[in-house]
Write an enzyme that holds these catalytic residues in place. Structure first.
Site, PDB file in Angstrom:
ATOM      1  N   SER A  53       0.696  -0.923  -0.321  1.00  0.00           N
ATOM      2  CA  SER A  53      -0.363   0.084  -0.078  1.00  0.00           C
ATOM      3  C   SER A  53       0.825   1.201   0.106  1.00  0.00           C
ATOM      4  CB  SER A  53      -1.093  -0.414   1.414  1.00  0.00           C
ATOM      5  OG  SER A  53      -1.667   1.149   1.704  1.00  0.00           O
ATOM      6  N   TYR A  93      -1.685   0.356   9.870  1.00  0.00           N
ATOM      7  CA  TYR A  93      -1.775  -0.505   9.316  1.00  0.00           C
ATOM      8  C   TYR A  93      -0.626  -0.319   7.672  1.00  0.00           C
ATOM      9  CZ  TYR A  93      -3.294  -1.276   4.416  1.00  0.00           C
ATOM     10  OH  TYR A  93      -3.641  -1.344   3.206  1.00  0.00           O
ATOM     11  N   LYS A 144       1.806  -2.855   6.623  1.00  0.00           N
ATOM     12  CA  LYS A 144       2.868  -3.727   5.540  1.00  0.00           C
ATOM     13  C   LYS A 144       4.402  -3.615   5.286  1.00  0.00           C
ATOM     14  CE  LYS A 144      -1.388  -4.740   3.528  1.00  0.00           C
ATOM     15  NZ  LYS A 144      -1.775  -5.639   2.289  1.00  0.00           N
TER      16      LYS A 144
HETATM   17  N1  UFG Z   1     -13.298  10.681   3.816  1.00  0.00           N
HETATM   18  C1  UFG Z   1     -13.489  11.518   3.395  1.00  0.00           C
HETATM   19  N2  UFG Z   1     -14.788  11.367   4.052  1.00  0.00           N
HETATM   20  C2  UFG Z   1     -15.534  10.074   3.980  1.00  0.00           C
HETATM   21  C3  UFG Z   1     -14.620   8.965   3.922  1.00  0.00           C
HETATM   22  C4  UFG Z   1     -13.461   9.252   3.356  1.00  0.00           C
HETATM   23  O1  UFG Z   1     -13.420  12.064   3.921  1.00  0.00           O
HETATM   24  O2  UFG Z   1     -16.879   9.547   3.803  1.00  0.00           O
HETATM   25  C5  UFG Z   1     -11.693  11.280   3.245  1.00  0.00           C
HETATM   26  C6  UFG Z   1     -10.498  10.434   3.442  1.00  0.00           C
HETATM   27  O3  UFG Z   1     -10.399  11.672   5.351  1.00  0.00           O
HETATM   28  C7  UFG Z   1      -9.178  10.931   3.094  1.00  0.00           C
HETATM   29  C8  UFG Z   1      -9.827  10.374   1.393  1.00  0.00           C
HETATM   30  O4  UFG Z   1     -11.676  10.495   1.993  1.00  0.00           O
HETATM   31  O5  UFG Z   1      -8.453  12.086   3.083  1.00  0.00           O
HETATM   32  C9  UFG Z   1      -9.875   9.353   1.133  1.00  0.00           C
HETATM   33  O6  UFG Z   1     -10.154   8.066   2.423  1.00  0.00           O
HETATM   34  P1  UFG Z   1     -10.482   6.194   2.477  1.00  0.00           P
HETATM   35  O7  UFG Z   1     -10.453   6.739   3.096  1.00  0.00           O
HETATM   36  O8  UFG Z   1     -11.202   6.226   0.685  1.00  0.00           O
HETATM   37  O9  UFG Z   1      -8.645   6.110   1.029  1.00  0.00           O
HETATM   38  P2  UFG Z   1      -7.667   6.506   2.368  1.00  0.00           P
HETATM   39  O10 UFG Z   1      -7.003   7.053   1.371  1.00  0.00           O
HETATM   40  O11 UFG Z   1      -7.880   6.559   3.761  1.00  0.00           O
HETATM   41  O12 UFG Z   1      -6.659   4.305   2.178  1.00  0.00           O
HETATM   42  C10 UFG Z   1      -6.933   4.235   1.167  1.00  0.00           C
HETATM   43  C11 UFG Z   1      -6.408   2.529   1.047  1.00  0.00           C
HETATM   44  C12 UFG Z   1      -5.310   1.909   2.294  1.00  0.00           C
HETATM   45  C13 UFG Z   1      -4.135   2.326   1.539  1.00  0.00           C
HETATM   46  C14 UFG Z   1      -4.039   4.306   1.113  1.00  0.00           C
HETATM   47  C15 UFG Z   1      -3.293   4.431   0.201  1.00  0.00           C
HETATM   48  O13 UFG Z   1      -7.966   2.114   2.284  1.00  0.00           O
HETATM   49  O14 UFG Z   1      -5.526   1.014   1.731  1.00  0.00           O
HETATM   50  O15 UFG Z   1      -5.602   4.192   0.001  1.00  0.00           O
HETATM   51  O16 UFG Z   1      -3.131   5.711  -0.632  1.00  0.00           O
HETATM   52  F1  UFG Z   1      -3.433   2.718   2.487  1.00  0.00           F
END
Ligand code: UFG
Length: 327
Positions: A117, A141, A145
């Protein structure tokens, strides 16, 4: 090849299974179904329901079938949850990898593709991020990894294991019968679409004051079908005797959370109201990949690069599966 896919009933894993089958490989899926869905496993693949940390179940499986290669997707994946429950993440994500690696060694399976990741980088010094950037995870997390990535070369040196760690940026999108169904759902695109479907009143946006153009986090969304294709290319690369290593899988383009909402408004025709919330723990401000090395090493380039296409494919799946996969 006959490929064991651990976590093949999960989101990215199920797409990799589908791609392996399309390329003429045989597939055995091992999945605990704790977060995976049996309905996401095509009938052409055999499904073995077991925890990858169950050494006895793994041993039985390896002893009863010839397996040529393994792919490991099985992991807990919610960064914010990992901050609250690090032990759970290390036990599952690192433990399952060690069990699988040890079984591969015991049964002479010499090829492994590992689902890593962008979270291994933490908050990068500069973007786009290359594979040479230091691994400095900012949540358990990502640490889980990174730890597994650091184990792999030792298995290579001692046992000749050849491996590729694929560092995904933000997996997104759907195709045909396969889509994204996490329970609870925490990812941005499916949650935006839940608002569009009337399952949530408004989208919470976590953080308005990040150092980005509009103050919201920026992510590199890569279509899950492109990710799946990269896994098969990585396997073929290793089978040809190609070098082990780690590769980023992203598009090289970042979109802010607000931009994603805007695209989803266009795709769905729904106003998608938002609600401002404090920052989520463990969220780096900007994650955008340099995917040059994956192009050089695997000849991989993402094909579904428009965010509109990615969101539209997810929208189609969510509308036809409003409650996700059947239980
Ligand atoms: N977000 C919101 N509201 C929500 C959900 C998400 O504002 O309801 C924001 C998060 O705070 C973040 C962005 O949207 O800023 C993306 O969030 P995600 O949860 O969709 O994805 P992440 O970037 O947190 O994580 C994903 C994968 C991880 C990986 C990561 C690496 O879930 O496993 O991408 O880029 F590590």
């Amino acid at each position: 090849m006959r490929v064991l896919v651990v976590g093949g009933a999960g989101y990215v894993g199920s797409f990799a299974v589908d791609e392996l089958l399309a390329q003429g490989h045989e597939v055995i899926v091992l999945d605990s179904l704790v977060s995976g869905h049996s309905a996401a496993v095509p009938h052409e693949a055999e499904l073995v329901v077991a925890d990858a940390r169950d050494d006895e179940a793994l041993g039985k499986l390896f002893a009863s079938r010839r397996i040529d290669a393994a792919m490991h997707f099985g992991a807990y994946t919610v960064a914010s949850e990992s901050v609250l429950h690090p032990g759970r993440y290390f036990a599952n994500n690192v433990g399952s990898a060690i069990s699988l690696l040890n079984a591969c060694v015991a049964y002479d399976v010499g090829l492994l593709v590992f689902s890593s990741s962008a979270a291994v980088y933490g908050t990068p010094d500069s973007v786009p991020i290359t594979e040479d950037a230091p691994l400095r995870p900012i949540n358990p997390y990502g640490e889980s990894k990174a730890v597994v990535e650091r184990l792999l070369p030792w298995y290579g040196a001692a046992h000749g294991l050849r491996y590729m760690a694929l560092r995904y940026f933000n997996a997104a999108g759907a195709a045909g019968d396969l889509g994204e169904d996490h329970r609870p759902e925490t990812h941005l695109i499916p949650r935006v679409l839940q608002v569009a479907m009337g399952q949530m009143d408004a989208l919470p946006i976590y953080g308005a004051e990040y150092p980005t153009a509009d103050g919201t986090c920026v992510r590199d969304y890569v279509h899950v079908r492109d990710l799946a294709r990269a896994h098969v290319l990585a396997l073929e690369h290793l089978a040809r005797g190609g070098e082990s290593g780690a590769l980023n899988l992203g598009t090289g383009r970042g979109f802010s959370n607000l931009e994603v909402v805007e695209v989803a408004r266009e795709v769905t025709g729904h106003p998608i109201p938002v609600r401002w919330e404090p920052q989520r723990p463990g969220d780096p401000p900007v994650l955008v990949a340099s995917a040059e090395r994956a192009r050089e090493v695997l000849g991989w380039q993402p094909r579904h690069t428009s965010l509109e296409e990615i969101v539209a494919s997810a929208w189609e799946w969510h509308r036809s599966h409003p409650q996700g996969y059947p239980d």
